[in-house]
Design a protein around this motif. Structure first.
Motif, PDB file in Angstrom:
ATOM      1  N   VAL A 123       0.829  -1.196   0.000  1.00  0.00           N
ATOM      2  CA  VAL A 123       0.000   0.000   0.000  1.00  0.00           C
ATOM      3  C   VAL A 123       0.872   1.258   0.000  1.00  0.00           C
ATOM      4  CG1 VAL A 123      -1.886  -1.138   1.209  1.00  0.00           C
ATOM      5  CG2 VAL A 123      -0.128   0.071   2.526  1.00  0.00           C
ATOM      6  N   LYS A 124       0.244   2.390  -0.321  1.00  0.00           N
ATOM      7  CA  LYS A 124       0.886   3.693  -0.268  1.00  0.00           C
ATOM      8  C   LYS A 124       0.134   4.581   0.702  1.00  0.00           C
ATOM      9  CE  LYS A 124       2.798   3.696  -4.955  1.00  0.00           C
ATOM     10  NZ  LYS A 124       2.862   4.438  -6.252  1.00  0.00           N
ATOM     11  N   ILE A 125       0.837   5.561   1.251  1.00  0.00           N
ATOM     12  CA  ILE A 125       0.241   6.489   2.214  1.00  0.00           C
ATOM     13  C   ILE A 125       0.328   7.895   1.635  1.00  0.00           C
ATOM     14  CG2 ILE A 125       0.333   7.375   4.573  1.00  0.00           C
ATOM     15  CD1 ILE A 125       1.947   4.823   5.283  1.00  0.00           C
ATOM     16  N   PHE A 126      -0.803   8.593   1.608  1.00  0.00           N
ATOM     17  CA  PHE A 126      -0.804   9.963   1.098  1.00  0.00           C
ATOM     18  C   PHE A 126      -0.533  10.943   2.236  1.00  0.00           C
ATOM     19  CE2 PHE A 126      -3.173  13.849  -0.391  1.00  0.00           C
ATOM     20  CZ  PHE A 126      -2.249  14.170  -1.383  1.00  0.00           C
ATOM     21  N   LEU A 127       0.538  11.709   2.106  1.00  0.00           N
ATOM     22  CA  LEU A 127       0.942  12.656   3.155  1.00  0.00           C
ATOM     23  C   LEU A 127       0.451  14.070   2.883  1.00  0.00           C
ATOM     24  CD1 LEU A 127       4.643  11.512   3.662  1.00  0.00           C
ATOM     25  CD2 LEU A 127       2.633  10.812   4.972  1.00  0.00           C
ATOM     26  N   GLY A 128      -0.174  14.295   1.728  1.00  0.00           N
ATOM     27  CA  GLY A 128      -0.599  15.644   1.364  1.00  0.00           C
ATOM     28  C   GLY A 128       0.377  16.279   0.396  1.00  0.00           C
ATOM     29  N   ARG A 129      -0.070  17.308  -0.280  1.00  0.00           N
ATOM     30  CA  ARG A 129       0.780  18.016  -1.227  1.00  0.00           C
ATOM     31  C   ARG A 129       1.949  18.690  -0.536  1.00  0.00           C
ATOM     32  NH1 ARG A 129       0.558  16.982  -6.692  1.00  0.00           N
ATOM     33  NH2 ARG A 129      -1.581  16.474  -7.260  1.00  0.00           N
ATOM     34  N   ALA A 130       3.089  18.678  -1.195  1.00  0.00           N
ATOM     35  CA  ALA A 130       4.267  19.316  -0.609  1.00  0.00           C
ATOM     36  C   ALA A 130       4.071  20.821  -0.542  1.00  0.00           C
ATOM     37  CB  ALA A 130       5.509  18.984  -1.437  1.00  0.00           C
ATOM     38  N   GLN A 131       4.393  21.380   0.613  1.00  0.00           N
ATOM     39  CA  GLN A 131       4.342  22.827   0.768  1.00  0.00           C
ATOM     40  C   GLN A 131       5.631  23.413   0.228  1.00  0.00           C
ATOM     41  OE1 GLN A 131       3.764  23.488   4.940  1.00  0.00           O
ATOM     42  NE2 GLN A 131       1.745  22.507   4.980  1.00  0.00           N
ATOM     43  N   GLN A 132       5.517  24.516  -0.493  1.00  0.00           N
ATOM     44  CA  GLN A 132       6.680  25.152  -1.100  1.00  0.00           C
ATOM     45  C   GLN A 132       6.841  26.551  -0.531  1.00  0.00           C
ATOM     46  OE1 GLN A 132       5.622  24.874  -5.177  1.00  0.00           O
ATOM     47  NE2 GLN A 132       5.469  22.648  -5.107  1.00  0.00           N
ATOM     48  N   SER A 133       8.044  26.844  -0.110  1.00  0.00           N
ATOM     49  CA  SER A 133       8.272  28.103   0.600  1.00  0.00           C
ATOM     50  C   SER A 133       8.364  29.305  -0.331  1.00  0.00           C
ATOM     51  CB  SER A 133       9.558  28.011   1.432  1.00  0.00           C
ATOM     52  OG  SER A 133      10.672  27.809   0.596  1.00  0.00           O
ATOM     53  N   GLY A 134       8.675  29.069  -1.616  1.00  0.00           N
ATOM     54  CA  GLY A 134       8.702  30.167  -2.577  1.00  0.00           C
ATOM     55  C   GLY A 134       9.831  31.150  -2.374  1.00  0.00           C
ATOM     56  N   GLN A 135      10.976  30.683  -1.860  1.00  0.00           N
ATOM     57  CA  GLN A 135      12.120  31.577  -1.737  1.00  0.00           C
ATOM     58  C   GLN A 135      12.731  31.820  -3.109  1.00  0.00           C
ATOM     59  OE1 GLN A 135      14.654  29.591   1.144  1.00  0.00           O
ATOM     60  NE2 GLN A 135      14.232  31.237   2.558  1.00  0.00           N
ATOM     61  N   LEU A 136      13.557  32.827  -3.199  1.00  0.00           N
ATOM     62  CA  LEU A 136      14.253  33.126  -4.448  1.00  0.00           C
ATOM     63  C   LEU A 136      15.746  33.148  -4.181  1.00  0.00           C
ATOM     64  CD1 LEU A 136      11.997  36.042  -5.691  1.00  0.00           C
ATOM     65  CD2 LEU A 136      12.014  33.720  -6.557  1.00  0.00           C
ATOM     66  N   THR A 137      16.531  32.842  -5.212  1.00  0.00           N
ATOM     67  CA  THR A 137      17.973  32.799  -5.023  1.00  0.00           C
ATOM     68  C   THR A 137      18.545  34.158  -4.651  1.00  0.00           C
ATOM     69  OG1 THR A 137      18.237  33.105  -7.394  1.00  0.00           O
ATOM     70  CG2 THR A 137      18.318  30.866  -6.583  1.00  0.00           C
ATOM     71  N   LYS A 138      17.848  35.237  -4.969  1.00  0.00           N
ATOM     72  CA  LYS A 138      18.358  36.572  -4.664  1.00  0.00           C
ATOM     73  C   LYS A 138      17.754  37.136  -3.371  1.00  0.00           C
ATOM     74  CE  LYS A 138      20.816  36.989  -8.419  1.00  0.00           C
ATOM     75  NZ  LYS A 138      22.264  37.125  -8.404  1.00  0.00           N
ATOM     76  N   SER A 139      16.995  36.301  -2.638  1.00  0.00           N
ATOM     77  CA  SER A 139      16.249  36.837  -1.506  1.00  0.00           C
ATOM     78  C   SER A 139      17.142  37.312  -0.369  1.00  0.00           C
ATOM     79  CB  SER A 139      15.273  35.778  -0.975  1.00  0.00           C
ATOM     80  OG  SER A 139      15.973  34.629  -0.557  1.00  0.00           O
ATOM     81  N   GLY A 140      18.393  36.841  -0.349  1.00  0.00           N
ATOM     82  CA  GLY A 140      19.274  37.257   0.733  1.00  0.00           C
ATOM     83  C   GLY A 140      19.761  38.695   0.598  1.00  0.00           C
ATOM     84  N   ARG A 141      19.524  39.301  -0.582  1.00  0.00           N
ATOM     85  CA  ARG A 141      19.989  40.669  -0.800  1.00  0.00           C
ATOM     86  C   ARG A 141      18.816  41.628  -0.715  1.00  0.00           C
ATOM     87  NH1 ARG A 141      23.495  40.710  -6.191  1.00  0.00           N
ATOM     88  NH2 ARG A 141      23.812  42.836  -5.475  1.00  0.00           N
ATOM     89  N   LYS A 142      18.981  42.681   0.064  1.00  0.00           N
ATOM     90  CA  LYS A 142      17.901  43.655   0.215  1.00  0.00           C
ATOM     91  C   LYS A 142      17.681  44.449  -1.070  1.00  0.00           C
ATOM     92  CE  LYS A 142      18.525  44.187   5.203  1.00  0.00           C
ATOM     93  NZ  LYS A 142      18.827  45.115   6.297  1.00  0.00           N
ATOM     94  N   ILE A 143      18.780  44.777  -1.762  1.00  0.00           N
ATOM     95  CA  ILE A 143      18.689  45.531  -3.015  1.00  0.00           C
ATOM     96  C   ILE A 143      19.518  44.809  -4.075  1.00  0.00           C
ATOM     97  CG2 ILE A 143      19.135  47.711  -4.180  1.00  0.00           C
ATOM     98  CD1 ILE A 143      18.868  49.135  -1.559  1.00  0.00           C
TER      99      ILE A 143
END
Length: 593
Positions: free
Chosen positions: A427-447
Motif C-alpha cells: 500500500v501507499k500512504i498519502f501525506l498531502g501536497r508538498a508545501q513550497q516556501s517560494g524563496q528566491l535565489t536573490k532573496s538574501g539581498r535587500k537591493i
C-alpha cells in the motif's frame, strides 16, 4: 558501483530486533565553482555578460565590434571560458558535453575585415534549443528546491547530492552524458550525473568541475570549499534495484585523496587527476583535500554508513545513531545531541522530513512527529498482505519497515524487511501536497544592484514543476527594469523600482537599483572599440571616431542635433547618438582616431 544494502545486512538488523523481542517476552529489559576566479576588469566583465546573453538566447551570430580589443588573445579566451562555465545550462541545451572544453569547438569570436563577430555552430533548431533550455531550468529548479538559505556551502553540496542520488535511475539514454536527461528525465550515467551536479553547484556559486578518466571510463566531480578541492562521486551514491530511490552511500562525498582511492578499487594516485576536466584546471597544481570533510571519527559518519537517511532542518542534519536514537548535528558531526529517544522495543527504521514534520518508521508503523512536541502519531501500520504466510509463530512473523520513499506528489511507499529479505509494501500512504516556501535565489539581498543595459536572471528555488508554471514576474516600472517570463531582468535606465513574483499565492518583491546609463550608436559603420554601450557615469567619457569606407567622420550628434564630443561625469540619462559622415573620394582613407 557498490551497493551497501545487501540481504545479509537486512537479516542482521532483523535478527537484532528478534533478539530484543525475545528478551522483552521473557520479562527482561535490555536496550542497547571551476576556474579559479581570475580578476576581470570592468570591460571584461561587460564582455562576459554579453557572451552569456548570446549563449542563453542561442544566438548564431552577433556583433562585438565594441569589444574587439578585449576579445583577442589569451584575455579573450579566458572571458569566453568564464562565460561558458557560468552558462552550462545553455551548453547542455545545445547538446554539448562540457568535458574537455568541447564548447570551444562550438563558440568562437573572430575579427575579419575590421568586424568582430560572435559565431556559434547551430546543431539543433532554435525552437528546440529554447524548449530544451526551459526544461533544464525547470529540472535545475527542482534540484535546488532542497537548498535552504541558512545552509553553508557544504550543506548545499550535501542537499543536492541527496537529491540526485534519490531521484536518478542509473542507465544509458539518448542524452545521458551531457546531464540533460538527469535533470529532465531523471536517468543518466556517471558523466551525466557529474555534469548535472556541476551545473547545480556553480548555479549556487560553489566552484565545481567535472573530472574524467578515460582509461577507467568514469567521471566524477571536485568541489571547492574554503580554498580546498574535495572529491564527490555521485555515481557511488545512486541506488539500483531494490535500493533505487535512496542514497546507498556517502563514502565518496566531499572526501580526500586517500578515501577516494579506497572507495575506487584499482585506482592509483595518478588516476585522481583524470585525463581531462571541464574547467581546464591544472589538477597537479590545485590544492586537493587529503582528508575527508566529515571525519571518520565522528559518530555521524559512522551512522550514515549504517543508515543513509538524513535531512536538514534549521542548521542541523538529523540522522539515526547506531544506538537507535534520532540525533542532530552539523554536517561535520560536531555538537551531536539526542533529539528523540524511542520507547524500549521501538526500532527506528527510516526518517524523512516532509511539510515541516518528521516522518519516521518505528517497527512496523509509519509515524508523523512535530519538531516541537516530539510525540509520534501513527499514520499507518504494515498491511496484512505484506506479512509472509510461510513464516509460522509469533517470533518468526517479525516484520518491520526498513525504509520508505516519498515522491513529489506526497505519496509514501515503504519497504518491509523480515527473514525473507527486503520487498516493497502493498500500500501507499498519502501525506498531502508538498508545501513550497517560494524563496528566491536573490532573496538574501535587500537591493539588487544593476548597471544600465545589464541583463541578469532571477532564478526561483523551493518550487517544483507546478510552482514554476504558476509563478509570474512583474516590474513596478518597466521603463527602469523589464523582466520576462523566464526571470531575465534588463536594466534600462537609472532609477529604483521593484521586481515581484507570485508563488502559490504569496507575493515576493525585491528592490532593484539601476545606476549608470547606456549609449545607442546609430549609422555607426565600424565603431571604435573604446566607445562603450554601458557606462557607470562615475567619470567623463570622450567619444572616439568610428570608421566607414568611403566616408569621413564629421561627429556624433544627439537626437536634438547637438554635437557631442564628451559626456560629462555624473550623467544618468540614456543617450542615442547618430554618426554624421561626409562622402570622400576613393583615394582618401579614413583612420579611426
Amino acid at each position: 558501483m557498490k551497493e551497501r544494502r545487501g540481504l545479509s545486512r537486512e537479516l542482521k538488523r532483523a535478527g537484532s530486533i528478534l533478539f530484543l523481542l525475545c528478551f522483552i517476552l521473557a520479562g527482561s529489559l535490555f536496550f542497547t565553482k571551476d576556474v579559479d576566479a581570475a580578476t576581470f576588469s570592468d570591460t571584461q566583465k561587460e564582455y562576459i555578460n554579453v557572451l552569456s546573453k548570446f549563449m542563453i538566447e542561442g544566438t548564431v551570430s552577433g556583433n562585438l565590434d565594441v569589444y574587439r580589443t578585449v576579445s583577442q588573445g589569451k584575455s579573450g579566451k579566458k572571458c569566453m571560458e568564464a562565460a561558458a562555465i557560468s552558462n552550462r545550462a545553455a551548453l547542455m541545451a545545445e547538446g554539448i558535453d562540457f568535458l574537455d572544453s568541447n564548447w570551444s569547438q562550438y563558440y568562437a569570436v573572430e575579427t575579419r575585415d575590421g568586424a568582430t563577430t560572435f559565431n556559434s555552430t547551430k546543431l539543433i533548431s532554435r525552437s528546440k534549443f529554447r524548449r530544451r533550455y526551459k526544461k533544464i531550468i525547470r529540472g535545475l529548479d527542482e534540484a535546488l528546491s532542497t537548498v535552504d538559505s541558512s545552509m553553508s556551502q557544504a550543506d548545499k553540496a550535501m542537499a543536492v547530492y541527496i537529491y540526485f542520488a534519490e531521484n536518478t535511475t542509473y542507465k544509458e539514454s539518448k542524452d545521458a552524458h551531457t546531464g540533460y536527461d538527469v535533470l529532465v528525465s531523471h536517468v543518466g550515467v556517471c558523466d551525466g550525473l557529474a555534469n548535472a551536479y556541476a551545473l547545480a553547484m556553480n548555479t549556487l556559486g560553489i566552484p565545481c568541475a567535472v573530472i574524467s578518466n578515460y582509461s577507467k571510463n568514469h567521471s566524477w566531480n571536485i568541489v571547492k570549499l574554503n580554498g580546498i578541492w574535495y572529491f564527490v562521486d555521485l555515481t557511488n551514491g545512486v541506488g539500483v534495484g531494490k535500493h533505487e530511490g535512496m542514497v546507498v552511500t556517502y563514502d565518496s562525498f566531499l572526501v580526500g585523496k586517500n578515501t577516494f582511492l579506497k572507495t575506487h578499487p584499482g585506482y592509483k594516485k595518478k588516476d585522481l587527476y583524470g585525463q581531462g576536466n571541464s574547467n581546464n584546471l591544472k589538477m597537479r597544481k590545485i590544492k586537493l583535500a587529503s582528508s575527508d570533510y566529515i571525519k571518520n571519527s565522528k559518530e555521524m559518519k559512522q551512522a550514515l554508513e549504517n543508515k543513509t537517511c538524513t535531512f536538514y532542518h534549521k542548521g542541523y542534519w538529523y540522522w539515526i545513531s547506531q544506538d537507535n536514537y534520532l540525533k542532530k548535528s552539523n554536517l561535520r558531526g560536531n555538537k551531536a545531541v539526542v533529539f528523540y529517544a524511542p520507547r524500549s522495543g521501538n526500532y527506528i527504521g527510516w526518517i524523512r522530513q516532509y511539510n515541516n514534520r518528521i516522518i519516521l518508521s518505528l517497527n512496523s508503523g509509519i509515524y508523523r512527529m512535530s519538531f516541537l512536541n516530539k510525540y509520534p502519531v501513527l499514520l499507518k501500520k504494515v498491511d496484512n498482505r505484506d506479512k509472509n504466510a510461510e513464516t509460522k509463530g509469533a517470533l518468526w512473523s517479525l516484520i518491520y519497515i526498513g525504509r520508505f520513499i516519498v515522491n513529489k506528489n506526497g505519496w509514501l511507499s515503504y519497504y518491509t524487511t523480515d527473514f525473507h529479505g527486503v520487498r516493497r509494501g502493498n500500500v501507499k500512504i498519502f501525506l498531502g501536497r508538498a508545501q513550497q516556501s517560494g524563496q528566491l535565489t536573490k532573496s538574501g539581498r535587500k537591493i539588487i544592484q544593476l548597471q544600465a543595459g545589464q541583463i541578469k536572471q532571477l532564478a526561483t528555488i523551493h518550487m517544483h514543476d507546478r510552482g514554476l508554471r504558476t509563478a509570474g514576474w512583474t516590474s513596478a516600472n518597466p521603463s527602469i527594469v523589464s523582466i520576462d517570463n523566464n526571470g531575465y531582468m534588463k536594466a534600462k535606465r537609472s532609477g529604483k523600482t521593484y521586481i515581484s513574483t507570485r508563488i502559490n499565492g504569496r507575493k515576493r518583491a525585491f528592490r532593484v537599483k539601476v545606476s549608470g546609463y547606456t549609449i545607442t550608436y546609430k549609422n555607426v559603420g565600424i565603431n571604435s572599440s573604446k566607445n562603450r554601450e554601458r557606462l557607470s557615469g562615475k567619470r567623463a567619457v570622450t567619444l572616439r571616431s568610428p570608421r566607414k569606407k568611403g566616408y569621413t567622420f564629421v561627429g556624433w550628434y544627439d537626437s536634438s542635433g547637438k554635437n557631442v564630443t564628451v559626456i560629462p561625469k555624473g550623467n544618468t540619462k540614456n543617450l542615442i547618438l547618430h554618426a554624421k559622415w561626409d562622402k570622400t573620394s576613393s583615394k582618401d582613407s579614413v583612420k579611426a582616431k
